[in-house]
Design a protein around this motif. Structure first.
Motif, PDB file in Angstrom:
ATOM      1  N   ILE A 262      17.708  36.761 -14.928  1.00 52.00           N
ATOM      2  CA  ILE A 262      17.550  35.351 -15.304  1.00 52.00           C
ATOM      3  C   ILE A 262      17.153  35.307 -16.776  1.00 52.00           C
ATOM      4  O   ILE A 262      16.111  35.821 -17.163  1.00 52.00           O
ATOM      5  CB  ILE A 262      16.483  34.673 -14.426  1.00 52.00           C
ATOM      6  CG1 ILE A 262      16.971  34.697 -12.973  1.00 52.00           C
ATOM      7  CG2 ILE A 262      16.212  33.244 -14.882  1.00 52.00           C
ATOM      8  CD1 ILE A 262      15.947  34.269 -11.975  1.00 52.00           C
ATOM      9  N   PHE A 263      18.018  34.710 -17.579  1.00 55.02           N
ATOM     10  CA  PHE A 263      17.779  34.693 -19.014  1.00 55.02           C
ATOM     11  C   PHE A 263      17.042  33.413 -19.418  1.00 55.02           C
ATOM     12  O   PHE A 263      16.968  32.453 -18.670  1.00 55.02           O
ATOM     13  CB  PHE A 263      19.108  34.837 -19.766  1.00 55.02           C
ATOM     14  CG  PHE A 263      19.782  36.144 -19.495  1.00 55.02           C
ATOM     15  CD1 PHE A 263      19.286  37.331 -20.048  1.00 55.02           C
ATOM     16  CD2 PHE A 263      20.877  36.217 -18.647  1.00 55.02           C
ATOM     17  CE1 PHE A 263      19.885  38.552 -19.784  1.00 55.02           C
ATOM     18  CE2 PHE A 263      21.486  37.436 -18.378  1.00 55.02           C
ATOM     19  CZ  PHE A 263      20.989  38.599 -18.944  1.00 55.02           C
ATOM     20  N   TRP A 264      16.509  33.408 -20.643  1.00 53.69           N
ATOM     21  CA  TRP A 264      15.763  32.254 -21.153  1.00 53.69           C
ATOM     22  C   TRP A 264      16.570  30.968 -21.027  1.00 53.69           C
ATOM     23  O   TRP A 264      16.040  29.916 -20.725  1.00 53.69           O
ATOM     24  CB  TRP A 264      15.354  32.494 -22.611  1.00 53.69           C
ATOM     25  CG  TRP A 264      14.142  33.381 -22.694  1.00 53.69           C
ATOM     26  CD1 TRP A 264      14.099  34.670 -23.121  1.00 53.69           C
ATOM     27  CD2 TRP A 264      12.809  33.038 -22.295  1.00 53.69           C
ATOM     28  NE1 TRP A 264      12.816  35.153 -23.012  1.00 53.69           N
ATOM     29  CE2 TRP A 264      12.006  34.175 -22.518  1.00 53.69           C
ATOM     30  CE3 TRP A 264      12.223  31.894 -21.773  1.00 53.69           C
ATOM     31  CZ2 TRP A 264      10.646  34.202 -22.245  1.00 53.69           C
ATOM     32  CZ3 TRP A 264      10.859  31.916 -21.499  1.00 53.69           C
ATOM     33  CH2 TRP A 264      10.091  33.055 -21.733  1.00 53.69           C
ATOM     34  N   LYS A 265      17.902  31.085 -21.241  1.00 55.77           N
ATOM     35  CA  LYS A 265      18.763  29.898 -21.209  1.00 55.77           C
ATOM     36  C   LYS A 265      18.656  29.201 -19.842  1.00 55.77           C
ATOM     37  O   LYS A 265      18.534  27.977 -19.771  1.00 55.77           O
ATOM     38  CB  LYS A 265      20.212  30.352 -21.457  1.00 55.77           C
ATOM     39  CG  LYS A 265      21.062  29.296 -22.018  1.00 55.77           C
ATOM     40  CD  LYS A 265      22.317  29.931 -22.653  1.00 55.77           C
ATOM     41  CE  LYS A 265      23.345  28.834 -22.813  1.00 55.77           C
ATOM     42  NZ  LYS A 265      24.507  29.003 -21.986  1.00 55.77           N
ATOM     43  N   THR A 266      18.662  29.987 -18.779  1.00 58.72           N
ATOM     44  CA  THR A 266      18.565  29.407 -17.420  1.00 58.72           C
ATOM     45  C   THR A 266      17.199  28.765 -17.227  1.00 58.72           C
ATOM     46  O   THR A 266      17.083  27.661 -16.685  1.00 58.72           O
ATOM     47  CB  THR A 266      18.780  30.512 -16.352  1.00 58.72           C
ATOM     48  OG1 THR A 266      20.004  31.143 -16.633  1.00 58.72           O
ATOM     49  CG2 THR A 266      18.751  29.961 -14.946  1.00 58.72           C
ATOM     50  N   ILE A 267      16.144  29.426 -17.690  1.00 62.23           N
ATOM     51  CA  ILE A 267      14.791  28.885 -17.534  1.00 62.23           C
ATOM     52  C   ILE A 267      14.690  27.547 -18.273  1.00 62.23           C
ATOM     53  O   ILE A 267      14.160  26.567 -17.743  1.00 62.23           O
ATOM     54  CB  ILE A 267      13.740  29.891 -18.052  1.00 62.23           C
ATOM     55  CG1 ILE A 267      13.779  31.148 -17.179  1.00 62.23           C
ATOM     56  CG2 ILE A 267      12.341  29.280 -18.075  1.00 62.23           C
ATOM     57  CD1 ILE A 267      12.906  32.274 -17.627  1.00 62.23           C
ATOM     58  N   GLU A 268      15.250  27.515 -19.477  1.00 59.69           N
ATOM     59  CA  GLU A 268      15.203  26.273 -20.265  1.00 59.69           C
ATOM     60  C   GLU A 268      15.998  25.154 -19.582  1.00 59.69           C
ATOM     61  O   GLU A 268      15.557  24.011 -19.518  1.00 59.69           O
ATOM     62  CB  GLU A 268      15.719  26.532 -21.693  1.00 59.69           C
ATOM     63  CG  GLU A 268      14.647  27.234 -22.544  1.00 59.69           C
ATOM     64  CD  GLU A 268      15.212  28.147 -23.633  1.00 59.69           C
ATOM     65  OE1 GLU A 268      14.432  28.930 -24.202  1.00 59.69           O
ATOM     66  OE2 GLU A 268      16.421  28.093 -23.898  1.00 59.69           O
ATOM     67  N   SER A 269      17.158  25.499 -19.004  1.00 53.62           N
ATOM     68  CA  SER A 269      17.961  24.480 -18.304  1.00 53.62           C
ATOM     69  C   SER A 269      17.215  23.972 -17.077  1.00 53.62           C
ATOM     70  O   SER A 269      17.223  22.778 -16.784  1.00 53.62           O
ATOM     71  CB  SER A 269      19.298  25.050 -17.835  1.00 53.62           C
ATOM     72  OG  SER A 269      19.925  25.687 -18.872  1.00 53.62           O
ATOM     73  N   LEU A 270      16.542  24.887 -16.341  1.00 55.60           N
ATOM     74  CA  LEU A 270      15.788  24.474 -15.138  1.00 55.60           C
ATOM     75  C   LEU A 270      14.684  23.494 -15.548  1.00 55.60           C
ATOM     76  O   LEU A 270      14.459  22.474 -14.899  1.00 55.60           O
ATOM     77  CB  LEU A 270      15.159  25.694 -14.441  1.00 55.60           C
ATOM     78  CG  LEU A 270      16.119  26.635 -13.701  1.00 55.60           C
ATOM     79  CD1 LEU A 270      15.413  27.929 -13.319  1.00 55.60           C
ATOM     80  CD2 LEU A 270      16.691  25.969 -12.450  1.00 55.60           C
ATOM     81  N   LYS A 271      13.997  23.841 -16.657  1.00 61.47           N
ATOM     82  CA  LYS A 271      12.911  22.979 -17.150  1.00 61.47           C
ATOM     83  C   LYS A 271      13.435  21.595 -17.490  1.00 61.47           C
ATOM     84  O   LYS A 271      12.872  20.582 -17.077  1.00 61.47           O
ATOM     85  CB  LYS A 271      12.278  23.612 -18.404  1.00 61.47           C
ATOM     86  CG  LYS A 271      10.925  24.237 -18.123  1.00 61.47           C
ATOM     87  CD  LYS A 271      10.402  24.935 -19.338  1.00 61.47           C
ATOM     88  CE  LYS A 271       9.252  24.162 -19.965  1.00 61.47           C
ATOM     89  NZ  LYS A 271       8.692  24.893 -21.115  1.00 61.47           N
ATOM     90  N   SER A 272      14.547  21.562 -18.203  1.00 63.32           N
ATOM     91  CA  SER A 272      15.098  20.250 -18.591  1.00 63.32           C
ATOM     92  C   SER A 272      15.525  19.454 -17.369  1.00 63.32           C
ATOM     93  O   SER A 272      15.553  18.230 -17.405  1.00 63.32           O
ATOM     94  CB  SER A 272      16.321  20.375 -19.490  1.00 63.32           C
ATOM     95  OG  SER A 272      16.207  21.426 -20.319  1.00 63.32           O
ATOM     96  N   ALA A 273      15.877  20.159 -16.281  1.00 57.17           N
ATOM     97  CA  ALA A 273      16.332  19.439 -15.083  1.00 57.17           C
ATOM     98  C   ALA A 273      15.175  19.133 -14.134  1.00 57.17           C
ATOM     99  O   ALA A 273      15.397  18.733 -12.991  1.00 57.17           O
ATOM    100  CB  ALA A 273      17.400  20.259 -14.379  1.00 57.17           C
ATOM    101  N   GLY A 274      13.924  19.374 -14.573  1.00 56.20           N
ATOM    102  CA  GLY A 274      12.776  18.922 -13.785  1.00 56.20           C
ATOM    103  C   GLY A 274      11.931  20.014 -13.147  1.00 56.20           C
ATOM    104  O   GLY A 274      10.941  19.716 -12.478  1.00 56.20           O
ATOM    105  N   ALA A 275      12.287  21.290 -13.327  1.00 52.26           N
ATOM    106  CA  ALA A 275      11.482  22.365 -12.719  1.00 52.26           C
ATOM    107  C   ALA A 275      10.203  22.576 -13.529  1.00 52.26           C
ATOM    108  O   ALA A 275      10.203  22.428 -14.749  1.00 52.26           O
ATOM    109  CB  ALA A 275      12.289  23.653 -12.692  1.00 52.26           C
ATOM    110  N   SER A 276       9.093  22.894 -12.817  1.00 52.06           N
ATOM    111  CA  SER A 276       7.851  23.218 -13.531  1.00 52.06           C
ATOM    112  C   SER A 276       7.228  24.462 -12.901  1.00 52.06           C
ATOM    113  O   SER A 276       7.650  24.897 -11.827  1.00 52.06           O
ATOM    114  CB  SER A 276       6.873  22.031 -13.452  1.00 52.06           C
ATOM    115  OG  SER A 276       6.557  21.794 -12.102  1.00 52.06           O
ATOM    116  N   SER A 277       6.213  25.025 -13.537  1.00 49.64           N
ATOM    117  CA  SER A 277       5.537  26.258 -13.069  1.00 49.64           C
ATOM    118  C   SER A 277       6.555  27.334 -12.685  1.00 49.64           C
ATOM    119  O   SER A 277       6.509  27.898 -11.595  1.00 49.64           O
ATOM    120  CB  SER A 277       4.643  25.970 -11.865  1.00 49.64           C
ATOM    121  OG  SER A 277       3.749  24.950 -12.155  1.00 49.64           O
ATOM    122  N   ILE A 278       7.481  27.613 -13.597  1.00 49.59           N
ATOM    123  CA  ILE A 278       8.550  28.588 -13.278  1.00 49.59           C
ATOM    124  C   ILE A 278       8.017  30.020 -13.415  1.00 49.59           C
ATOM    125  O   ILE A 278       7.460  30.382 -14.448  1.00 49.59           O
ATOM    126  CB  ILE A 278       9.763  28.404 -14.228  1.00 49.59           C
ATOM    127  CG1 ILE A 278      10.252  26.953 -14.157  1.00 49.59           C
ATOM    128  CG2 ILE A 278      10.880  29.374 -13.899  1.00 49.59           C
ATOM    129  CD1 ILE A 278      11.291  26.599 -15.223  1.00 49.59           C
TER     130      ILE A 278
END
Ligand code: PRT
Ligand code: ZN
Length: 288
Positions: A262-278
């Motif tokens: 899982i790369f930073w890009k995926t983490i950033e996309s998850l965050k923008s789509a509403g994910a928190s405490s990843i």
């Protein structure tokens, strides 16, 4: 068990430390020592044969070793030069990745490879390539310092292993075509006794668990229940994720094994789509 399993690995070279570390992760315990040619496992009926990588395919084919860890490039070269070699290619191991490539001196113009002199340590692979492409060139077999040969009139161009490309660069050579990709693989001999077979299968299955785990990650995060569908779509190669209700009824926790990094890009996309405490965690073993 009186007939112990023999695993051939490279004694001293680019494959050695990762081969030993892979076997340790599979639960094979042993005490290493630099100059030992034969290492007995202290907890399994396994012996390690510490040899040159070039000897591993033959040792496995002749059943002196049951398993071996060696580069695909070496296996292919040996198989092309000896059609009798009996080898099962079992698993790609994901380390010692490189490519066998053509390289020419900087500024050397060429239209095709016909009538050129090609220096290489892999004459059989290069011969096979030239025959397939219907090219008529001369192969000069040389072991070591292949990069030097175009500058001392031994060859016009070379075929050698490349990983970062730094060696070609520092020798004024430019890569221009690729013959094969290679990485370390696990090979086995064709037939073994029943008693041994079970142990060999167990070791192969452990190795594949460790390899699969290496590229996989465990991911956890919180999100609004309404966003779950969209977030799950963003996870790379995810197993059916677990969705756990939280005290706040509008929210859930999502847990999943992803079979890719899982790369930073995926983490950033998850965050923008509403994910928190990843949280992204490495996985040590993954058995199916
Ligand atoms: O003594 P023994 O015969 O056991 O070892 P060896 O000298 O034949 O092999 P060794 O240890 O050099 O390599 C073992 C295996 O590692 C190879 O057969 C490949 O499968 C794999 N491997 C991965 C590489 C490289 N990467 C690699 N970069 N083998 C060699 N190189 C050399 C290449 O020949 C060139 O000289 O590294 C140089 C290029 O590297 P870069 O990073 O500058 O591009
Ligand atoms: Zn070698």
């Amino acid at each position: 068990m009186k007939d112990r399993i023999k695993i051939a690995i490279q004694k001293n070279g680019r494959l050695s430390s990762e081969s030993l570390s892979l076997l340790k992760k599979c639960g094979v315990e042993f005490t290493e020592s630099k100059n030992m040619l034969f290492i007995k496992s202290t907890n399994m009926p396994v012996d390690l044969l510490m040899v040159r990588d070039d000897d591993i395919p033959r040792l496995v084919s002749q059943k002196i070793a049951d398993l071996g860890i060696v580069g695909e490039n070496v296996v292919m070269e040996k198989q092309l030069s000896d059609k009798e070699l009996e080898i099962n290619q079992k698993l790609k191991l994901g380390f010692s990745k490189c490519r066998l490539s053509f390289a020419k001196p900087k500024g050397f113009e060429l239209d095709d490879l016909n009538n050129l002199k090609i220096a290489t340590s892999y004459p059989e692979i290069v011969k096979d390539y030239l025959v397939t492409k219907n090219i008529n060139a001369e192969i000069i077999e040389i072991h070591g310092s292949v990069e030097l040969t175009p500058f001392v009139n031994i060859s016009d161009i070379i075929v050698d292993l490349v990983s970062t490309g730094a060696t070609l660069e520092s020798n004024n050579l430019v890569e221009f075509d690729n013959v094969m990709e290679s990485e370390a693989i696990l090979i086995s001999s064709r037939n073994t006794s029943n008693e041994k077979y079970q142990w060999i299968e167990k070791i192969i299955s452990r190795i594949s668990s460790v390899i699969e785990a290496k590229d996989s990650k465990y991911i956890m995060f919180n999100a609004d229940a309404k966003d779950v569908e969209g977030l799950i779509q963003m996870l790379p190669a995810a197993e059916s994720p677990t969705v756990i209700p939280l005290a706040d009824k509008a929210k859930v926790a999502i847990h999943s094994v992803c079979r890719e990094d899982i790369f930073w890009k995926t983490i950033e996309s998850l965050k923008s789509a509403g994910a928190s405490s990843i949280l992204v965690l490495p996985i040590e073993k993954l058995a199916n």
